[in-house]
Design an enzyme around this catalytic site. Structure first.
Site, short mmCIF file in Angstrom:
data_model
loop_
_atom_site.label_atom_id
_atom_site.label_comp_id
_atom_site.label_asym_id
_atom_site.label_seq_id
_atom_site.Cartn_x
_atom_site.Cartn_y
_atom_site.Cartn_z
CG HIS A 1 6.24 88.55 -67.84
ND1 HIS A 1 6.26 88.51 -66.69
CD2 HIS A 1 6.42 89.94 -68.32
CE1 HIS A 1 6.26 89.79 -66.31
NE2 HIS A 1 6.32 90.80 -67.26
CE LYS B 1 12.06 97.52 -60.36
NZ LYS B 1 10.55 97.26 -60.39
CD GLU C 1 9.29 99.81 -58.43
OE1 GLU C 1 9.53 99.36 -59.57
OE2 GLU C 1 8.62 99.11 -57.75
NE ARG D 1 33.84 92.49 -52.29
CZ ARG D 1 35.00 92.15 -52.16
NH1 ARG D 1 35.96 92.56 -53.07
NH2 ARG D 1 35.45 91.77 -51.16
CG ASN E 1 5.62 97.57 -60.65
OD1 ASN E 1 6.51 97.02 -61.29
ND2 ASN E 1 5.97 98.23 -59.71
CG HIS F 1 4.74 89.53 -61.15
ND1 HIS F 1 5.27 90.43 -60.63
CD2 HIS F 1 5.10 89.44 -62.30
CE1 HIS F 1 6.19 90.79 -61.33
NE2 HIS F 1 6.14 90.21 -62.52
CE LYS G 1 11.78 99.15 -67.44
NZ LYS G 1 11.61 97.74 -67.19
CG HIS H 1 3.84 93.82 -64.07
ND1 HIS H 1 3.49 94.70 -65.10
CD2 HIS H 1 4.93 93.06 -64.60
CE1 HIS H 1 4.17 94.54 -66.00
NE2 HIS H 1 4.89 93.64 -65.90
CD GLU I 1 5.58 94.01 -69.56
OE1 GLU I 1 5.12 95.04 -69.29
OE2 GLU I 1 6.09 93.03 -68.81
NE ARG J 1 11.86 100.86 -62.39
CZ ARG J 1 13.37 100.37 -62.74
NH1 ARG J 1 14.40 101.06 -62.28
NH2 ARG J 1 13.33 99.38 -63.50
N1 LIG Z 1 14.11 93.45 -65.44
C1 LIG Z 1 12.54 94.14 -65.87
O1 LIG Z 1 12.62 95.33 -65.60
C2 LIG Z 1 11.93 93.18 -66.47
C3 LIG Z 1 10.67 93.71 -67.09
C4 LIG Z 1 9.78 92.70 -67.82
C5 LIG Z 1 9.74 91.53 -67.88
N2 LIG Z 1 11.15 90.96 -67.17
C6 LIG Z 1 11.07 89.49 -66.98
O2 LIG Z 1 11.36 89.14 -68.35
C7 LIG Z 1 10.94 87.69 -68.46
C8 LIG Z 1 10.05 87.73 -69.74
O3 LIG Z 1 10.97 87.71 -70.62
P1 LIG Z 1 10.56 87.22 -72.29
O4 LIG Z 1 9.20 87.54 -72.47
O5 LIG Z 1 11.57 87.81 -73.22
O6 LIG Z 1 10.61 85.93 -72.04
P2 LIG Z 1 12.19 84.71 -72.11
O7 LIG Z 1 13.30 85.42 -72.11
O8 LIG Z 1 11.61 83.57 -71.56
O9 LIG Z 1 11.85 84.49 -73.86
C9 LIG Z 1 10.59 84.04 -74.46
C10 LIG Z 1 10.94 82.67 -75.46
O10 LIG Z 1 11.50 83.21 -76.33
C11 LIG Z 1 12.72 82.56 -76.76
N3 LIG Z 1 13.41 83.22 -77.77
C12 LIG Z 1 14.02 84.59 -76.97
N4 LIG Z 1 14.46 85.34 -78.28
C13 LIG Z 1 14.47 84.43 -79.35
C14 LIG Z 1 14.42 84.65 -80.76
N5 LIG Z 1 15.01 85.90 -81.47
N6 LIG Z 1 14.10 83.68 -81.59
C15 LIG Z 1 13.43 82.63 -81.19
N7 LIG Z 1 13.32 82.32 -79.80
C16 LIG Z 1 13.54 83.40 -79.24
C17 LIG Z 1 13.22 82.28 -75.59
O11 LIG Z 1 14.00 80.78 -75.57
C18 LIG Z 1 11.93 81.60 -74.69
O12 LIG Z 1 11.46 80.53 -75.32
C19 LIG Z 1 10.38 87.59 -67.16
O13 LIG Z 1 11.21 86.46 -66.33
C20 LIG Z 1 9.93 88.92 -66.55
O14 LIG Z 1 10.04 88.70 -65.05
C21 LIG Z 1 11.81 91.78 -66.48
#
Ligand SMILES: NC(=O)c1ccc[n+]([C@@H]2O[C@H](COP(=O)([O-])OP(=O)(O)OC[C@H]3O[C@@H](n4cnc5c(N)ncnc54)[C@H](O)[C@@H]3O)[C@@H](O)[C@H]2O)c1
Length: 339
Positions: free
Chosen positions: A244, A124, A218, A102, A226, A233, A208, A229, A166, A222
């Site tokens: 992304h 999130k 949100e 939990r 988006n 998305h 942010k 997005h 971003e 907030r």
């Molecule tokens: N929670 C939120 O508020 C929020 C906001 C924006 C995006 N997101 C989510 O974030 C995700 C995208 O995140 P991302 O762009 O970080 O992608 P990711 O986590 O897929 O990482 C991108 C790539 O980089 C590699 N990688 C990561 N760190 C590395 C490093 N230091 N050295 C070498 N390789 C590395 C990973 O293996 C992957 O192949 C999506 O799922 C999106 O929905 C969430």
């Protein structure tokens, strides 16, 4: 009471020093596989669970596997889970930690620019479901977001660019110092200078943090985060070869073009956003299939019956929430697709 996030952000210069502050008998690390390849030797081996790279990991099957892993490690209610990776790992870690027993304490060590400036902040946490992004999840703040910018040294260039999308989004939302910073420093300047990287993370995360502290759930403002997005998305789920950030970059340009079509913004704004994106090697257009995109958007969780709260940039530093009928959105997408 408003949520306090600012004081949960900190920078570290040494991982071993950070580990020495932990109760390692009751801690687990979820680490992205590529991060593990480059930096895994620095972590306590027996506490590490490797998460394969890729968006598919944000699924119930990996949640189940990871919950089993925590049980096996014997983490109890006072234990701590630390997610080390990009947005995929931070979204997944926050979700697993929020439902295991939990809810246990969790922190993030973001390793992509995108996670440092965006995904790790704001609470999130969630997974994709039934083909839709971030459909299932919770809002629950991590106890800490720890910045170790040296992780970025191994990040592929395309992923750095993706994170810049971003950052550009935050610059459009807030204008001010962040917009000045990205207008006056080239990507080559930023990447080669640890001080500039830190400045960038501080400025982008501040935008942010400020928004989320005022509207954690949100219910209003907030939503501006988006920007790009709603369409982004939909593009991301129909064009799996895009990252992304690349999808969001295209989505932001489309949002600005729609603002122009509605006489709410000038062509100059579109040009400014395109110029920011090109400076960071991000795509700004793609062959659009409006019907397919609308089908995706219609099921988006932000939809209100036949309309969406569309995030519309009016100018740099002025981004607003504008309800938009899906029929009107489709008409604008058709206009843009035929331009
Ligand atoms: N929670 C939120 O508020 C929020 C906001 C924006 C995006 N997101 C989510 O974030 C995700 C995208 O995140 P991302 O762009 O970080 O992608 P990711 O986590 O897929 O990482 C991108 C790539 O980089 C590699 N990688 C990561 N760190 C590395 C490093 N230091 N050295 C070498 N390789 C590395 C990973 O293996 C992957 O192949 C999506 O799922 C999106 O929905 C969430």
């Amino acid at each position: 009471m408003a949520v306090q996030i600012k004081n949960t952000l900190s920078f570290i210069e040494s991982l071993p020093k950070f580990f020495s502050s932990l109760d390692l008998k009751n801690t687990a690390f979820f680490i992205d596989e590529n991060v593990h390849k480059h930096h895994g030797h620095l972590f306590p081996k027996e506490l590490v669970t490797i998460i394969p790279s890729g968006e598919e990991q944000k699924s119930f099957s990996s949640v189940e596997r990871l919950l089993n892993q925590l049980l096996e490690l014997g983490l109890d209610r006072s234990g701590e889970l630390i997610g080390v990776g990009g947005g995929v790992v931070t979204d997944l870690t926050g979700f697993v930690a929020s439902i295991y027993l939990r809810g246990i304490k969790f922190r993030f060590l973001p390793t992509t620019l995108l996670a440092m400036c965006d995904a790790a902040i704001g609470g999130k946490n969630g997974i994709n479901f039934s083909g839709f992004k971030n459909m299932v999840g919770v809002i629950n703040q991590p106890a800490g977001i720890i910045y170790y910018p040296a992780f970025l040294e191994s990040l592929p260039k395309r992923e750095f660019n993706s994170g810049m999308a971003e950052v550009i989004k935050h610059a459009i939302i807030n204008g001010g110092e962040l917009n000045d910073f990205i207008s006056s420093n080239t990507q080559a300047d930023i990447i080669s200078n640890a001080h500039l990287i830190k400045e960038l993370c501080l400025m982008a995360s501040r935008v942010k943090v400020d928004v989320v502290e005022k509207d954690e759930k949100e219910s209003g403002r907030r939503k501006v985060l988006n920007l790009g997005h709603t369409v982004g998305h939909a593009i991301e789920s129909t064009h799996s070869f895009l990252t992304h950030g690349e999808s969001v970059a295209i989505g932001m340009v489309i949002a600005a073009r729609i603002a122009v079509l509605k006489n709410l913004a000038s062509e100059e704004l579109v040009e400014k956003i395109i110029s920011h994106c090109h400076a960071h090697h991000l795509p700004t257009e793609i062959g659009l299939k409006p019907k397919n995109l609308i089908e995706k958007i219609a099921k988006d969780k932000k939809r209100k019956k036949s309309s969406v709260d569309f995030i519309m940039p009016y100018e740099i530093g002025d981004v607003r929430i504008v309800p938009l009928e899906l029929l009107e959105l489709e008409a604008h997408l058709n206009t843009i697709a035929n331009e």
